[in-house]
Design an enzyme around this catalytic site. Structure first.
Site, mmCIF file in Angstrom:
data_model
loop_
_atom_site.group_PDB
_atom_site.id
_atom_site.type_symbol
_atom_site.label_atom_id
_atom_site.label_comp_id
_atom_site.label_asym_id
_atom_site.label_seq_id
_atom_site.Cartn_x
_atom_site.Cartn_y
_atom_site.Cartn_z
ATOM 1 N N MET A 10 8.246 -4.339 -1.108
ATOM 2 C CA MET A 10 7.418 -3.157 -1.385
ATOM 3 C C MET A 10 7.641 -2.068 -0.329
ATOM 4 O O MET A 10 6.744 -1.747 0.436
ATOM 5 C CB MET A 10 5.943 -3.553 -1.438
ATOM 6 N N THR A 83 3.944 -3.877 4.001
ATOM 7 C CA THR A 83 3.668 -2.550 3.462
ATOM 8 C C THR A 83 2.286 -2.152 3.939
ATOM 9 O O THR A 83 1.429 -3.025 4.147
ATOM 10 C CB THR A 83 3.714 -2.545 1.925
ATOM 11 N N THR A 85 0.208 0.258 2.237
ATOM 12 C CA THR A 85 -0.695 0.529 1.119
ATOM 13 C C THR A 85 -1.345 -0.732 0.563
ATOM 14 O O THR A 85 -2.546 -0.744 0.270
ATOM 15 C CB THR A 85 0.055 1.268 -0.010
ATOM 16 N N CYS A 196 3.587 4.369 6.386
ATOM 17 C CA CYS A 196 4.283 3.780 5.244
ATOM 18 C C CYS A 196 5.532 3.157 5.831
ATOM 19 O O CYS A 196 6.225 3.804 6.632
ATOM 20 C CB CYS A 196 4.626 4.835 4.198
ATOM 21 N N THR A 197 5.811 1.932 5.465
ATOM 22 C CA THR A 197 6.897 1.213 6.143
ATOM 23 C C THR A 197 8.268 1.793 5.855
ATOM 24 O O THR A 197 9.243 1.414 6.503
ATOM 25 C CB THR A 197 6.862 -0.285 5.768
#
Length: 229
Positions: A10, A83, A85, A196-197
């Site tokens: 993700m 991730t 989120t 965000c990664t």
């Protein structure tokens, strides 16, 4: 050495960074032929992206809980959700397993506070920047959080989903992110969380004048810390 459980995919681009950083750090600390003991369950990002866009967070939580149970059954001693989120559903995961989950916001907050900062800018998906699950966690760790205005949040979210998660690195988007970071700096941000990664694939520390905190890297290092304790 403890076995690290990674919920990845993700996106897979940032999961590859997790795997690289974790193994490089284990090698750096232990030397010789050492590498990390880890299990990576890489999900189909399209399913989870659909849950996000449709607001079906309970379904997303149930899906990732099944993944976490598989990792625990496979021998993982603790878990990372690779991730930012999807930490929105961490409570679903934690109640379905008996091993710990290292929260990415906790690891990031600790790193920022080591540098003596308390006012921080946050970039991420619209969910991460606008909803409480992430900002509140940072605030509970003693940080004041600044986010871009609505139009700039839309730009950041677009770049994440339409470019970075597709493996596309656009120099024009890098300039836009630098502009947005400059605005947050003018508002008093002492550093910037790359929340965000994938953003670390676009923005490097040398691109801006204040510290940036790459959550993927920080999270991966925290995993090594736990694995070697």
């Amino acid at each position: 050495m403890k076995t690290i459980g990674l919920i990845g995919g993700m996106s897979w681009e940032s999961s590859a960074e997790y795997y690289r950083i974790i193994n490089q750090e284990v090698k750096r600390r232990l030397g010789d032929f050492h590498s990390a003991k880890c299990l990576l369950y890489s999900v189909d990002f399209a399913e989870n992206q659909r849950y996000q866009s449709e607001g079906k967070w309970d379904e997303a939580g149930a899906n990732l809980s099944e993944v976490a149970r598989s990792l625990e059954a496979g021998g993982a001693d603790f878990i990372l959700i690779c991730t930012n989120t999807m930490h929105k559903v961490i409570h679903h995961i934690e109640k379905n397993i008996t091993i710990p989950v290292i929260h990415i916001a906790d690891a990031t907050s600790a790193r920022i506070q080591m540098d003596g900062f308390n006012k921080i800018g946050l970039l991420g998906t619209k969910y991460t920047m606008e909803q409480d699950f992430y900002k509140t966690r940072l605030e509970e760790n003693g940080l004041e959080v600044l986010v871009p205005d609505e139009s700039d949040r839309a730009i950041v979210n677009h770049v994440i989903y339409q470019e970075l998660c597709q493996g596309k690195i656009d120099p024009n988007s890098r300039q836009e992110f630098k502009r947005i970071i400059h605005h947050l700096t003018a508002e008093g941000a002492q550093g910037i969380i790359l929340g965000c990664t994938e953003i670390g694939l676009l923005i490097n520390p040398e691109d801006v004048d204040i510290p940036v905190y790459d959550t993927a890297r920080i999270h991966a290092i925290a995993a090594v810390d736990e694995a070697l304790t």
